[in-house]
Design an enzyme around this catalytic site. Structure first.
Site, PDB file in Angstrom:
ATOM      1  CG  HIS A 146       8.289   5.787  -1.116  1.00  0.00           C
ATOM      2  ND1 HIS A 146       7.138   5.802  -0.379  1.00  0.00           N
ATOM      3  CD2 HIS A 146       7.894   5.847  -2.412  1.00  0.00           C
ATOM      4  CE1 HIS A 146       6.089   5.858  -1.194  1.00  0.00           C
ATOM      5  NE2 HIS A 146       6.531   5.889  -2.430  1.00  0.00           N
ATOM      6  CG  ASN A 204       1.702   4.981  -0.559  1.00  0.00           C
ATOM      7  OD1 ASN A 204       1.193   6.100  -0.510  1.00  0.00           O
ATOM      8  ND2 ASN A 204       2.601   4.653  -1.470  1.00  0.00           N
ATOM      9  CD  GLU A 254       6.991   5.988   3.639  1.00  0.00           C
ATOM     10  OE1 GLU A 254       6.273   5.638   4.572  1.00  0.00           O
ATOM     11  OE2 GLU A 254       6.790   5.616   2.469  1.00  0.00           O
ATOM     12  CB  SER A 311       4.754   3.174  -4.788  1.00  0.00           C
ATOM     13  OG  SER A 311       5.159   4.307  -5.458  1.00  0.00           O
TER      14      SER A 311
END
Ligand code: NAD
Length: 282
Positions: free
Chosen positions: A140, A190, A152, A119
């Site tokens: 991801h 994120n 992703e 992450s």
């Protein structure tokens, strides 16, 4: 490039979810973990995940038996040497990830793609661990993997086009939508989501409104399915803080500083749902 046999390193929450969607898509899976009890819990989670799909009539009992038979769970990492793609989904710790990648560099098939579900760690930095960094890519997934539509696919500085395109094709084979992203702190989702949650914590800390009202504001005023503070409790406040700290450090910009209330709550051990107390009680 081929992707019929998928290796997954780490049989935790994410690794098991990735194994579930790969086997359901007809791929052969080698699920590895250093911890036998994690493998056992992983098998139970896999089976529970499929049972819930059977109860929703999205799979038959026969489909489940076939999918389960395609997953080999093992603590012997040498089994990863048969895989076309190996996805690292182990604990979010740079040292552990470097160690796993050095091992994969030795045991993975020549030409196999090595991907990471990290992450927060730089894809470019992790790639540099490998003799051939062009075969390395970020993949991801989102939690819970079977329910979340997005992957992703992150290009490090060294990632080859063939590696990147095969990874996008694999994500699509798993029924996911892939977005193509360049390596950067927090990637895309994120980078936007976690500072938004942090801003909600600032709003609470400054007494602008109660947690319930902040969440209702974002649900009703911005059509978010869940308010940012409830979402923080779901993700885990320690994880939210860790991602914020990475974004702040790597971007070198104080606008990304974590809210002091977030730090206090993590210090207190109020981490959200997993500790039954966060911005709400469970
Ligand atoms: P987790 O703690 O549930 O599982 C991690 C697993 O890795 C454990 O079973 C552990 O035994 C295993 N492990 C540790 N060292 C290992 C090694 N050397 N070899 C093999 N296995 C090893 O963690 P998780 O939530 O599944 O997260 C895994 C990765 O996915 C992390 O990089 C995390 O940042 C990323 N991620 C997590 C989420 C999330 O919401 N949890 C979302 C997207 C990405």
């Amino acid at each position: 490039m081929n992707y019929e046999t998928i290796g997954i390193v780490g049989a935790g929450q994410m690794g098991t979810g990735i194994a579930q969607v790969c086997a359901a898509a007809g791929l052969t899976v080698v699920l590895s973990d250093v911890d036998e009890s994690a493998l056992e819990r992983g098998r139970e989670r896999l089976s529970a995940g499929y049972d819930s799909l059977v109860s929703k009539q999205k799979m038959t009992a026969g489909d489940v038996a076939e999918a389960m038979a395609r997953v080999k769970a093992t603590s012997h990492s040498a089994a990863l040497g048969t895989c076309d793609v190996v996805i690292e989904a182990a604990t979010e710790n740079v040292g552990i990830k470097h160690q796993i990648l050095r091992e994969l560099d030795r045991i993975a098939k020549p030409g196999a793609i090595i991907a990471t579900n990290t992450s927060s760690v730089s894809i470019t930095r992790l790639a540099a661990t490998l003799a051939d960094p062009s075969r390395f890519v970020g993949m991801h997934f989102f939690n819970p993997v079977p329910a979340m539509a997005l992957v992703e696919v992150i290009r490090g500085m060294q990632t080859s086009d063939a590696t990147f395109e095969t990874t996008v094709a694999l994500a699509e084979r798993l029924g996911k939508s892939a977005i193509q992203v360049k390596n950067a702190p927090g990637f895309v989702v994120n980078r936007i989501l976690v500072p938004m949650i942090n801003e909600a914590v600032f709003a609470l800390q400054e007494g602008l409104a109660s947690a319930d009202e902040i969440d209702a504001g974002m649900r009703l005023g911005a059509r978010h399915p869940m308010g940012p503070l409830a979402l923080a409790d779901l993700i885990g406040l320690d994880t939210v803080l860790a991602i914020m700290e990475v974004i702040q450090r790597e971007m070198g910009d104080t606008k990304y500083r974590p809210a002091s209330l977030l730090k206090e709550m993590v210090d207190a051990g109020y981490l959200g749902r997993k500790t039954k107390r966060g911005f709400y009680s469970y």
